[in-house]
Design a protein around this motif. Sequence first.
Motif, PDB file in Angstrom:
ATOM      1  N   ASP A   2       0.759  -1.243   0.145  1.00 48.67           N
ATOM      2  CA  ASP A   2       0.122   0.174   0.004  1.00 48.67           C
ATOM      3  C   ASP A   2       0.834   1.189   0.141  1.00 48.67           C
ATOM      4  OD1 ASP A   2      -2.519   1.334   0.121  1.00 48.67           O
ATOM      5  OD2 ASP A   2      -2.095   1.540   2.245  1.00 48.67           O
ATOM      6  N   LEU A   3       1.988   1.186   0.770  1.00 42.44           N
ATOM      7  CA  LEU A   3       2.747   2.327   0.972  1.00 42.44           C
ATOM      8  C   LEU A   3       3.464   2.669  -0.406  1.00 42.44           C
ATOM      9  CD1 LEU A   3       4.380   1.940   4.380  1.00 42.44           C
ATOM     10  CD2 LEU A   3       2.654   3.420   3.398  1.00 42.44           C
ATOM     11  N   VAL A   4       3.672   1.597  -1.103  1.00 44.53           N
ATOM     12  CA  VAL A   4       4.591   1.558  -2.485  1.00 44.53           C
ATOM     13  C   VAL A   4       3.355   2.309  -3.626  1.00 44.53           C
ATOM     14  CG1 VAL A   4       5.449   0.379  -4.428  1.00 44.53           C
ATOM     15  CG2 VAL A   4       6.207  -0.213  -2.105  1.00 44.53           C
ATOM     16  N   LEU A   5       2.220   1.508  -3.471  1.00 41.80           N
ATOM     17  CA  LEU A   5       1.297   2.019  -4.413  1.00 41.80           C
ATOM     18  C   LEU A   5       0.630   3.272  -4.195  1.00 41.80           C
ATOM     19  CD1 LEU A   5      -1.015  -1.374  -4.903  1.00 41.80           C
ATOM     20  CD2 LEU A   5       0.554  -0.223  -6.467  1.00 41.80           C
ATOM     21  N   ILE A   6       0.520   3.887  -3.154  1.00 38.89           N
ATOM     22  CA  ILE A   6       0.364   5.307  -2.852  1.00 38.89           C
ATOM     23  C   ILE A   6       1.186   6.194  -3.525  1.00 38.89           C
ATOM     24  CG2 ILE A   6       0.471   7.151  -1.150  1.00 38.89           C
ATOM     25  CD1 ILE A   6      -0.570   5.070   0.909  1.00 38.89           C
ATOM     26  N   VAL A  56       3.228   5.425  -6.144  1.00 33.12           N
ATOM     27  CA  VAL A  56       3.074   5.098  -7.613  1.00 33.12           C
ATOM     28  C   VAL A  56       1.987   5.654  -8.151  1.00 33.12           C
ATOM     29  CG1 VAL A  56       2.574   3.447  -9.592  1.00 33.12           C
ATOM     30  CG2 VAL A  56       4.295   3.067  -7.284  1.00 33.12           C
ATOM     31  N   PHE A  57       0.775   5.566  -7.629  1.00 35.34           N
ATOM     32  CA  PHE A  57      -0.451   6.117  -7.814  1.00 35.34           C
ATOM     33  C   PHE A  57      -0.228   7.883  -7.850  1.00 35.34           C
ATOM     34  CE2 PHE A  57      -3.266   2.481  -6.391  1.00 35.34           C
ATOM     35  CZ  PHE A  57      -2.945   1.819  -7.509  1.00 35.34           C
ATOM     36  N   GLY A  58       0.232   8.203  -6.933  1.00 36.71           N
ATOM     37  CA  GLY A  58       0.465   9.711  -6.817  1.00 36.71           C
ATOM     38  C   GLY A  58       1.377  10.172  -7.813  1.00 36.71           C
ATOM     39  N   ASN A  59       2.185   9.677  -8.107  1.00 37.24           N
ATOM     40  CA  ASN A  59       3.045   9.984  -9.444  1.00 37.24           C
ATOM     41  C   ASN A  59       2.386   9.911 -10.748  1.00 37.24           C
ATOM     42  OD1 ASN A  59       5.079  10.384  -7.849  1.00 37.24           O
ATOM     43  ND2 ASN A  59       6.504   8.759  -8.524  1.00 37.24           N
ATOM     44  N   GLN A  60       1.216   9.405 -10.710  1.00 39.39           N
ATOM     45  CA  GLN A  60       0.514   9.265 -12.137  1.00 39.39           C
ATOM     46  C   GLN A  60      -0.499  10.395 -12.142  1.00 39.39           C
ATOM     47  OE1 GLN A  60       1.398   6.765 -14.234  1.00 39.39           O
ATOM     48  NE2 GLN A  60       2.830   6.402 -12.658  1.00 39.39           N
ATOM     49  N   ILE A  61      -0.550  11.381 -11.181  1.00 44.43           N
ATOM     50  CA  ILE A  61      -1.505  12.601 -11.102  1.00 44.43           C
ATOM     51  C   ILE A  61      -0.723  13.575 -11.220  1.00 44.43           C
ATOM     52  CG2 ILE A  61      -3.181  13.734  -9.879  1.00 44.43           C
ATOM     53  CD1 ILE A  61      -3.967  11.086  -8.288  1.00 44.43           C
ATOM     54  N   PRO A  62      -0.872  14.458 -12.192  1.00 41.93           N
ATOM     55  CA  PRO A  62       0.003  15.516 -12.529  1.00 41.93           C
ATOM     56  C   PRO A  62      -0.345  16.773 -11.365  1.00 41.93           C
ATOM     57  CG  PRO A  62      -1.208  15.265 -14.477  1.00 41.93           C
ATOM     58  CD  PRO A  62      -1.989  14.057 -13.433  1.00 41.93           C
ATOM     59  N   GLY A  63       0.714  17.238 -10.742  1.00 35.52           N
ATOM     60  CA  GLY A  63       0.481  18.164  -9.408  1.00 35.52           C
ATOM     61  C   GLY A  63       0.229  17.532  -8.280  1.00 35.52           C
ATOM     62  N   TYR A  64       0.403  16.285  -8.094  1.00 36.41           N
ATOM     63  CA  TYR A  64       0.040  15.549  -6.909  1.00 36.41           C
ATOM     64  C   TYR A  64       1.200  15.685  -5.951  1.00 36.41           C
ATOM     65  CZ  TYR A  64      -1.686  12.175  -3.505  1.00 36.41           C
ATOM     66  OH  TYR A  64      -2.321  11.552  -2.295  1.00 36.41           O
ATOM     67  N   ASN A  65       1.035  15.901  -4.732  1.00 35.15           N
ATOM     68  CA  ASN A  65       2.125  16.036  -3.583  1.00 35.15           C
ATOM     69  C   ASN A  65       1.794  15.262  -2.765  1.00 35.15           C
ATOM     70  OD1 ASN A  65       3.730  16.999  -1.481  1.00 35.15           O
ATOM     71  ND2 ASN A  65       4.099  18.959  -2.722  1.00 35.15           N
ATOM     72  N   GLN A  66       2.852  14.309  -2.289  1.00 36.32           N
ATOM     73  CA  GLN A  66       2.600  13.405  -1.208  1.00 36.32           C
ATOM     74  C   GLN A  66       2.558  13.855   0.210  1.00 36.32           C
ATOM     75  OE1 GLN A  66       2.318   9.935  -1.952  1.00 36.32           O
ATOM     76  NE2 GLN A  66       2.912   9.751  -3.872  1.00 36.32           N
ATOM     77  N   LEU A  67       2.992  15.196   0.382  1.00 39.31           N
ATOM     78  CA  LEU A  67       2.813  15.879   1.721  1.00 39.31           C
ATOM     79  C   LEU A  67       1.484  16.720   2.038  1.00 39.31           C
ATOM     80  CD1 LEU A  67       6.684  16.876   2.335  1.00 39.31           C
ATOM     81  CD2 LEU A  67       5.433  14.769   2.792  1.00 39.31           C
ATOM     82  N   THR A  68       1.280  17.057   0.905  1.00 38.35           N
ATOM     83  CA  THR A  68       0.073  18.078   1.022  1.00 38.35           C
ATOM     84  C   THR A  68      -1.155  17.500   0.573  1.00 38.35           C
ATOM     85  OG1 THR A  68       0.511  19.110  -1.089  1.00 38.35           O
ATOM     86  CG2 THR A  68       1.801  20.162   0.754  1.00 38.35           C
ATOM     87  N   ASP A  69      -1.285  16.395  -0.448  1.00 38.61           N
ATOM     88  CA  ASP A  69      -2.690  15.815  -0.711  1.00 38.61           C
ATOM     89  C   ASP A  69      -3.121  14.737   0.051  1.00 38.61           C
ATOM     90  OD1 ASP A  69      -3.104  17.665  -2.876  1.00 38.61           O
ATOM     91  OD2 ASP A  69      -1.414  16.979  -3.915  1.00 38.61           O
ATOM     92  N   THR A  70      -4.287  14.488   0.248  1.00 41.46           N
ATOM     93  CA  THR A  70      -4.789  13.252   0.826  1.00 41.46           C
ATOM     94  C   THR A  70      -4.751  12.115   0.096  1.00 41.46           C
ATOM     95  OG1 THR A  70      -6.990  13.598   0.441  1.00 41.46           O
ATOM     96  CG2 THR A  70      -5.996  14.855   2.350  1.00 41.46           C
ATOM     97  N   LEU A  71      -4.954  10.905   0.758  1.00 39.88           N
ATOM     98  CA  LEU A  71      -5.028   9.939   0.210  1.00 39.88           C
ATOM     99  C   LEU A  71      -6.283   9.607  -0.655  1.00 39.88           C
ATOM    100  CD1 LEU A  71      -3.570   7.449   2.975  1.00 39.88           C
ATOM    101  CD2 LEU A  71      -2.204   8.420   1.080  1.00 39.88           C
ATOM    102  N   SER A  72      -7.163  10.074  -0.086  1.00 42.41           N
ATOM    103  CA  SER A  72      -8.596   9.994  -0.777  1.00 42.41           C
ATOM    104  C   SER A  72      -8.870  10.554  -2.004  1.00 42.41           C
ATOM    105  CB  SER A  72      -9.687  10.606   0.263  1.00 42.41           C
ATOM    106  OG  SER A  72      -9.913  10.122   1.304  1.00 42.41           O
ATOM    107  N   SER A  73      -7.784  11.595  -2.310  1.00 43.46           N
ATOM    108  CA  SER A  73      -7.928  12.351  -3.589  1.00 43.46           C
ATOM    109  C   SER A  73      -7.310  11.431  -4.771  1.00 43.46           C
ATOM    110  CB  SER A  73      -7.027  13.523  -3.611  1.00 43.46           C
ATOM    111  OG  SER A  73      -5.715  13.258  -3.169  1.00 43.46           O
ATOM    112  N   LEU A  74      -6.599  10.185  -4.429  1.00 43.14           N
ATOM    113  CA  LEU A  74      -6.187   9.489  -5.469  1.00 43.14           C
ATOM    114  C   LEU A  74      -7.356   8.475  -5.892  1.00 43.14           C
ATOM    115  CD1 LEU A  74      -3.375   7.608  -3.262  1.00 43.14           C
ATOM    116  CD2 LEU A  74      -2.803   9.373  -5.206  1.00 43.14           C
ATOM    117  N   GLU A 111      -8.109   2.151 -10.152  1.00 52.12           N
ATOM    118  CA  GLU A 111      -7.198   1.387  -9.816  1.00 52.12           C
ATOM    119  C   GLU A 111      -6.973   1.535  -8.074  1.00 52.12           C
ATOM    120  OE1 GLU A 111      -6.658   3.449 -12.297  1.00 52.12           O
ATOM    121  OE2 GLU A 111      -5.802   1.963 -13.995  1.00 52.12           O
ATOM    122  N   ALA A 112      -6.951   2.860  -7.929  1.00 54.70           N
ATOM    123  CA  ALA A 112      -7.043   3.139  -6.419  1.00 54.70           C
ATOM    124  C   ALA A 112      -8.136   2.599  -5.605  1.00 54.70           C
ATOM    125  CB  ALA A 112      -6.696   4.570  -6.199  1.00 54.70           C
ATOM    126  N   SER A 113      -9.343   2.747  -6.269  1.00 58.94           N
ATOM    127  CA  SER A 113     -10.313   2.280  -5.516  1.00 58.94           C
ATOM    128  C   SER A 113     -10.551   0.622  -5.293  1.00 58.94           C
ATOM    129  CB  SER A 113     -11.815   2.681  -6.359  1.00 58.94           C
ATOM    130  OG  SER A 113     -11.900   4.231  -6.347  1.00 58.94           O
TER     131      SER A 113
END
Length: 224
Positions: free
Chosen positions: A25-29, A31-49, A59-61
């Motif tokens: 899950d930590l790895v996929l979080i 990986v998924f975050g890197n697929q979203i333009p502008g997504y920031n692992q520190l400021t954006d929530t997991l739900s936004s994936l 995929e995230a759901s």
Amino acid sequence: MLQISFKRIISYTSAILCISACIGDLVLIYVFGNQIPGYNQLTDTLSSLGVSSSPVAAEASMWSVILGLIFVFFAIGFKLVYQLHGKETRKAFWLIVLYGLGEGVASGVFRADRIKGELTNIAILHDLLGGIGIIAVLLLPFVMQKIFTQFSFPLFYRYSRIVWLVGIISTVLFSFRLQVFEGTFLYTYSGLWQRIFLVDYYIYFFVIAIMIIKGTHKMQSKTH
């Protein structure tokens, strides 16, 4: 003997799956975050994936549902190994199940979408059921301390306190994501607080899984 062997297989498998799922899950979080333009692992929530507008929403759901079911299976494995502790084991079982269903399955099925900045009814359900899962896992260390007492497991007993303390602090910090706190440091880094909580409890589950594996070896010795 066959019954003990079956229980051992279920428990051992559930522990291995839990360890793999937490790491995965930590790895996929990431990986998924890197697929979203502008997504920031520190400021954006997991739900936004998993929101509908996310390029990895499906995929995230799907992964969230699978992860939740793995935790439910893990709860079953835990119950089989420590069933002699009676009602305390049953409490721990249901708390882990609620976490898996609330933060996993429900969060995957009900997306945290917004329309014109407002949460949809489905998103409110997402937050509500996810919140129940969070409350359940926050209570878990207290139940674990009754199963693994200070006398028998002093290190784990103290570790459970630390897990709860980090969990409650990160949960409080994450609650500052409300609009009223917008523009503050606490609001901005809501993604960080959420990830601290996640790592805190994933390590806890990892430790419990190792204890389950050790417990299955004791079950095995009874068959010889």
